[in-house]
Design a protein around this motif. Structure first.
Motif, mmCIF file in Angstrom:
data_model
loop_
_atom_site.group_PDB
_atom_site.id
_atom_site.type_symbol
_atom_site.label_atom_id
_atom_site.label_comp_id
_atom_site.label_asym_id
_atom_site.label_seq_id
_atom_site.Cartn_x
_atom_site.Cartn_y
_atom_site.Cartn_z
ATOM 1 N N LEU A 51 -10.658 -1.790 8.801
ATOM 2 C CA LEU A 51 -11.847 -0.959 8.583
ATOM 3 C C LEU A 51 -12.218 -0.880 7.108
ATOM 4 N N LEU A 52 -11.213 -0.686 6.246
ATOM 5 C CA LEU A 52 -11.550 -0.501 4.828
ATOM 6 C C LEU A 52 -11.984 -1.806 4.186
ATOM 7 N N HIS A 53 -11.477 -2.924 4.673
ATOM 8 C CA HIS A 53 -11.928 -4.200 4.123
ATOM 9 C C HIS A 53 -13.425 -4.381 4.364
ATOM 10 N N GLN A 54 -13.836 -4.085 5.594
ATOM 11 C CA GLN A 54 -15.270 -4.207 5.915
ATOM 12 C C GLN A 54 -16.101 -3.253 5.074
ATOM 13 N N LEU A 55 -15.623 -2.020 4.946
ATOM 14 C CA LEU A 55 -16.383 -1.020 4.197
ATOM 15 C C LEU A 55 -16.497 -1.410 2.732
ATOM 16 N N THR A 56 -15.414 -1.955 2.163
ATOM 17 C CA THR A 56 -15.439 -2.354 0.753
ATOM 18 C C THR A 56 -16.433 -3.489 0.535
ATOM 19 N N MET A 57 -16.457 -4.439 1.476
ATOM 20 C CA MET A 57 -17.418 -5.533 1.321
ATOM 21 C C MET A 57 -18.839 -4.998 1.366
ATOM 22 N N LYS A 58 -19.067 -4.051 2.252
ATOM 23 C CA LYS A 58 -20.419 -3.478 2.371
ATOM 24 C C LYS A 58 -20.781 -2.711 1.116
ATOM 25 N N VAL A 115 -1.409 -2.968 0.349
ATOM 26 C CA VAL A 115 -2.133 -4.036 -0.329
ATOM 27 C C VAL A 115 -2.634 -4.989 0.744
ATOM 28 N N VAL A 116 -3.930 -5.318 0.657
ATOM 29 C CA VAL A 116 -4.579 -6.140 1.679
ATOM 30 C C VAL A 116 -5.165 -7.362 0.985
ATOM 31 N N ASN A 117 -5.083 -8.536 1.625
ATOM 32 C CA ASN A 117 -5.633 -9.709 0.929
ATOM 33 C C ASN A 117 -7.114 -9.892 1.261
ATOM 34 N N ALA A 118 -7.691 -10.981 0.736
ATOM 35 C CA ALA A 118 -9.146 -11.144 0.821
ATOM 36 C C ALA A 118 -9.659 -11.280 2.243
ATOM 37 N N GLU A 119 -8.763 -11.634 3.200
ATOM 38 C CA GLU A 119 -9.228 -11.749 4.585
ATOM 39 C C GLU A 119 -8.997 -10.475 5.381
ATOM 40 N N GLY A 120 -8.477 -9.442 4.723
ATOM 41 C CA GLY A 120 -8.240 -8.204 5.446
ATOM 42 C C GLY A 120 -6.884 -8.146 6.111
ATOM 43 N N ILE A 121 -5.965 -8.985 5.699
ATOM 44 C CA ILE A 121 -4.628 -8.981 6.290
ATOM 45 C C ILE A 121 -3.685 -8.221 5.364
ATOM 46 N N PRO A 122 -2.972 -7.227 5.902
ATOM 47 C CA PRO A 122 -2.101 -6.444 5.010
ATOM 48 C C PRO A 122 -0.900 -7.258 4.518
ATOM 49 N N ILE A 123 -0.591 -7.085 3.234
ATOM 50 C CA ILE A 123 0.521 -7.818 2.625
ATOM 51 C C ILE A 123 1.705 -6.895 2.412
ATOM 52 N N TYR A 140 -7.492 -9.328 -3.715
ATOM 53 C CA TYR A 140 -6.739 -8.282 -3.024
ATOM 54 C C TYR A 140 -7.489 -6.956 -3.028
ATOM 55 N N LEU A 141 -6.963 -6.045 -2.172
ATOM 56 C CA LEU A 141 -7.445 -4.672 -2.174
ATOM 57 C C LEU A 141 -6.220 -3.762 -2.221
ATOM 58 N N LEU A 142 -6.254 -2.749 -3.075
ATOM 59 C CA LEU A 142 -5.166 -1.765 -3.072
ATOM 60 C C LEU A 142 -5.725 -0.503 -2.454
#
Lengths: 97, 536
Positions: free
Chosen positions: A46-53, A23-31, A87-89
Motif C-alpha cells: 500500500l505505501l509503495h503505491q501511495l509514495t509513487m502517487k 525497508v522496501v525495494n523499488a518494486e514494493g518487495i520488503p527487504i 528503496y523506501l524506508l
C-alpha cells in the motif's frame, strides 16, 4: 556492510515510540522488517503505491520539485516514508498523546 | 364488308415487294382511278433479313487434362533412445515469503546512511510536537445522543403478557429476531409462544408486524442466529428442547429439532450458541446450556433430527477446588449452568455462568469422564478447569472481551457486574449497577472499553471504562413503568445499533452516539493496562 545496515535499523527501531521499521525495494518487495509477515506485506504494497502517487503529484505541480518525505498521521499512529530511487524506508511511530 | 386477300403469288420479301403490296392494296380498291370506299384488307407478312448474322451454330473444341503422376517414396523411423521425465506444478510460494538476496547490501547501506539523519530528526520532532493536540477529524456525521430508532412488538404475544426473553441479530446485521416467553414462571408451563423476526432494512417496515413469525409449542428461552446463514436461527425451549428454524420459509420453518429423547435437557435451556465444527470450519454445530448441568453439542442430522455429538456434565464433586464454595444442599450434585460465552482468542475455551453464582472456566478438550448417572448416548465429560470467586446470587449472563484474551464480564442477580481475568479467581473489579437483578451484559464489538448491561429497573446502562469506572456513562430508560429489560445484543455489522427486549414484549433498537462507536486512540493499550492489574 551487513553490520552497518543492521545497526542503523536497530537505532531507528529503538527510538521513542517506534512500533515498526521496514525497508522496501523499488518494486514494493520488503527487504528488512521488524513486523510480522502479513502486516509487512500489506504495508509495503500500500505505501509503495501511495509514495509513487505522491511523487508524481509533486512532480506534476512543479517539474523541478521532487518528493523528499511522506508522513501520514492517523488516529492511532504516524507512518513516515523516506523515499529514494531504489528503496523506501517506512517507520511507524506512536507519538505520545 | 368483304375482306379481300391479295390474289397475287407470294413474292420473296424485298423493298420493292413491300411497295407493290402497299400500292396493290390501294389500286385494287375500286375501278378506274376513283377512290373506293374504305375496306379492310389483310396483307402478307413482311420480313427483313439480317445482313450481318449468319447461321448460328455451336463451335466445339475438345480438351482434356491430367495430373502428372505423384512421386512417392517410403521410409521408416524408429526411436532408439528414450528417457522418462515427470512434470509437476508446485504450489506457488506465498509472495510474502520472499526476501531479497543479500547482494545489494552496499547500496542498501548507502541508502540508509543517506536517510537516517532525516528520519531520526523527524521522529524526534514528532515525539515533542504538540501540533496535533486535541485535533480530531470527523469523517462521519456525529450523533450526539442515543436515540430510539425502532420500537418493535408483536401484539398477539404482548396480549398474552409474554416477555421478550432473548434477541439476536443475524449475520448480515439487517434482521433482528426476538423470542417470547416468560422468565418468572416457577413451574412447567404449557404456554404457546412465538419467535418473531423483523427485517429493518426493508422499506415499509411495520413495527407491529414482524416479517416472519414462528409459533412454538413451548416458551422459548434463548435465541441465536447462524453465523453465516442469514435466515437460520436456533432456539432453546423451556421444555429442554433445542430447535432450529429457517425464518425465510414462513409456512414450514422448522429445520431440526432434538425431540424429547434421553439426550435432551431435562430443564429449561438458558442459552444456545453456534460453534464451528472442529474439522469442517464452514459447518456449524449448536451448543446448548441448561440448568440440569449439561452442556451439549448438537449437529443437524438427517430427517430433521439434531444428533448429539458431544456432551459435558457439571457435577459438584468434580469442580476445581481452587475457590472455597458453599457446600451444596444434600442430594444435589448437578451444577445448573445459566450462561455461556466463548473466547474469541481460543476456540476451545469457554466460560460458564452457574446458578451457584460462580463462573467456571471450561475447555472443550477436557477428557475426564463426568460422574453422573444421567443417561446419554455420548459419554459425558467434565469440562471445568478453574472456578472463580462467586457472586451473591445466580449469574444470568457472561461475556468474553473481543479485544483481550483474558477478560470477561459476568452479571448476576445481586445487581453487580464482575470484571474477571482468566488468570485469577478474584474479580478485577466489581461494580454495583442496580438494586435489582441484572439480566444481560455484553461487551461492545468496536470499543474495547465499553460494555452494556440490562437491568431489572428497566434501563440499559452503557459503561465506558475510560470515562468512569464507577457509574454508567449513559443510562437509557427502556420501559416507562420500570419493568425489567431482559436481554440486549449489539449489532456487529452496523455497530451503532443496540437491540434490547423487555418485559412488556417490546424490542427497542437504539442508535448509539458516536462516542460509543468510534475507537479512541490507545484504547486497546488501556484495556491491557486494566487487565494487567492482576493481584500478585
Amino acid at each position: 556492510m551487513q553490520a552497518e545496515v543492521e545497526e542503523t535499523l536497530k537505532r531507528i527501531q529503538s527510538h521513542k515510540g517506534v512500533m515498526g521499521t521496514m525497508v522496501v525495494n523499488a518494486e514494493g518487495i520488503p527487504i528488512r522488517t521488524t513486523l510480522d509477515n502479513s502486516t509487512t506485506v500489506q504495508y509495503a504494497g500500500l505505501l509503495h503505491q501511495l509514495t509513487m502517487k505522491a511523487k508524481s503529484t509533486v512532480r506534476d505541480i512543479d517539474p523541478q520539485n521532487d518528493l523528499t518525505f511522506l508522513r501520514i498521521r492517523s488516529k492511532k499512529h504516524e507512518i513516515m516514508v523516506a523515499p529514494d530511487k531504489e528503496y523506501l524506508l517506512i517507520v511507524i511511530q506512536n507519538p505520545c498523546e | 364488308m368483304a375482306t379481300r386477300a391479295q390474289p397475287g403469288p407470294f413474292r420473296p420479301a424485298g423493298s420493292a415487294g413491300a411497295e407493290a403490296l402497299a400500292t396493290g392494296g390501294a389500286a385494287s380498291a375500286g375501278g378506274p382511278g376513283r377512290p373506293g370506299p374504305l375496306q379492310d384488307e389483310t396483307l402478307g407478312v413482311a420480313s427483313v433479313p439480317s445482313q450481318w448474322r449468319g447461321v448460328q451454330g455451336i463451335r466445339r473444341e475438345t480438351k482434356s487434362c491430367q495430373t502428372a503422376s505423384i512421386a512417392t517414396a517410403e521410409a521408416s523411423v524408429q526411436t532408439r533412445k528414450h528417457a522418462d521425465a515427470e512434470v509437476q506444478t508446485e504450489v506457488p510460494a506465498p509472495v510474502g515469503a520472499r526476501t531479497v538476496a543479500q547482494h545489494d547490501s552496499p547500496r542498501l547501506a548507502a541508502f540508509l546512511r543517506r536517510v537516517e539523519a532525516m528520519v531520526i530528526r523527524e521522529l524526534n520532532k514528532n515525539w515533542q510536537s504538540h501540533a496535533f493536540d486535541g485535533f480530531e477529524v470527523n469523517w462521519t456525521e456525529q450523533q450526539p445522543t442515543v436515540t430510539c430508532l425502532h420500537t418493535l412488538g408483536y401484539p398477539p404475544a404482548q396480549g398474552q403478557g409474554l416477555h421478550v426473553t432473548s434477541v439476536s441479530w443475524n449475520t448480515t446485521g439487517s434482521v433482528v429476531a426476538c423470542a417470547y416467553g416468560r422468565l418468572d414462571d416457577g413451574d412447567w408451563s404449557t404456554l404457546k409462544s412465538f419467535v418473531c423476526a423483523w427485517n429493518l432494512d426493508r422499506r415499509g417496515l411495520n413495527p407491529q408486524q414482524p416479517s416472519a413469525v414462528v409459533e412454538v409449542p413451548s416458551a422459548v428461552m434463548c435465541l441465536a442466529f447462524h453465523p453465516t446463514q442469514p435466515s437460520h436461527v436456533a432456539g432453546g425451549l423451556y421444555s429442554g428442547e433445542v430447535l432450529v428454524w429457517d425464518v425465510s420459509h414462513p409456512e414450514d420453518p422448522l429445520l431440526w429439532r432434538t425431540g424429547l429423547t434421553d439426550d435432551t435437557h431435562t430443564d429449561p435451556v438458558y442459552q444456545v450458541l453456534w460453534l464451528p465444527e472442529p474439522r469442517h470450519s464452514h459447518r456449524f454445530q449448536v451448543l446448548s446450556v441448561a440448568t440440569d448441568g449439561k452442556v451439549l453439542l448438537w449437529q443437524g442430522g438427517g430427517a430433521g433430527q439434531l444428533q448429539l455429538t458431544e456432551g459435558f456434565a457439571l457435577v459438584v464433586q468434580q469442580l476445581p477446588r481452587n475457590t472455597k464454595l458453599k457446600k451444596p444442599p444434600r442430594g444435589e450434585t448437578e451444577v445448573g449452568a445459566t450462561a455461556v460465552a466463548f473466547s474469541g482468542f481460543d476456540p476451545s475455551l469457554f466460560v460458564l455462568g452457574t446458578e451457584g453464582g460462580f463462573p467456571l472456566k471450561c475447555s472443550l478438550a477436557a477428557e475426564e469422564a463426568a460422574l453422573t448417572r444421567m443417561p446419554s448416548s455420548v459419554p459425558l465429560r467434565a469440562p471445568a478447569r478453574f472456578t472463580f470467586s462467586p457472586h451473591g446470587g445466580p449469574i444470568y449472563s457472561v461475556s468474553c472481551s473481543p479485544f483481550h484474551r483474558n477478560l470477561f464480564l459476568s452479571a448476576g442477580t445481586d445487581g453487580h457486574i464482575h470484571l474477571y481475568s482468566m488468570l485469577q479467581a478474584q474479580p478485577l473489579a466489581s461494580l454495583q449497577l442496580s438494586h435489582k437483578y441484572l439480566f444481560a451484559v455484553r461487551w461492545s464489538p468496536v470499543r474495547p472499553l465499553v460494555f452494556a448491561a440490562a437491568s431489572g429497573e428497566g434501563d440499559v446502562q452503557l459503561f465506558d471504562l475510560r470515562k468512569s469506572s464507577q457509574k454508567p456513562t449513559v443510562s437509557i430508560k427502556q420501559t416507562q413503568d420500570d419493568s425489567p429489560v431482559y436481554c440486549l445484543e449489539f449489532n456487529r455489522q452496523q455497530t451503532q445499533l443496540l437491540a434490547a427486549g423487555d418485559a412488556k414484549g417490546t424490542v427497542k433498537v437504539w442508535q448509539l452516539s458516536t462516542e460509543f462507536t468510534e475507537q479512541g486512540p490507545r484504547e486497546a493499550e488501556d484495556l491491557e493496562q486494566l487487565a494487567a492489574e492482576v493481584a500478585t
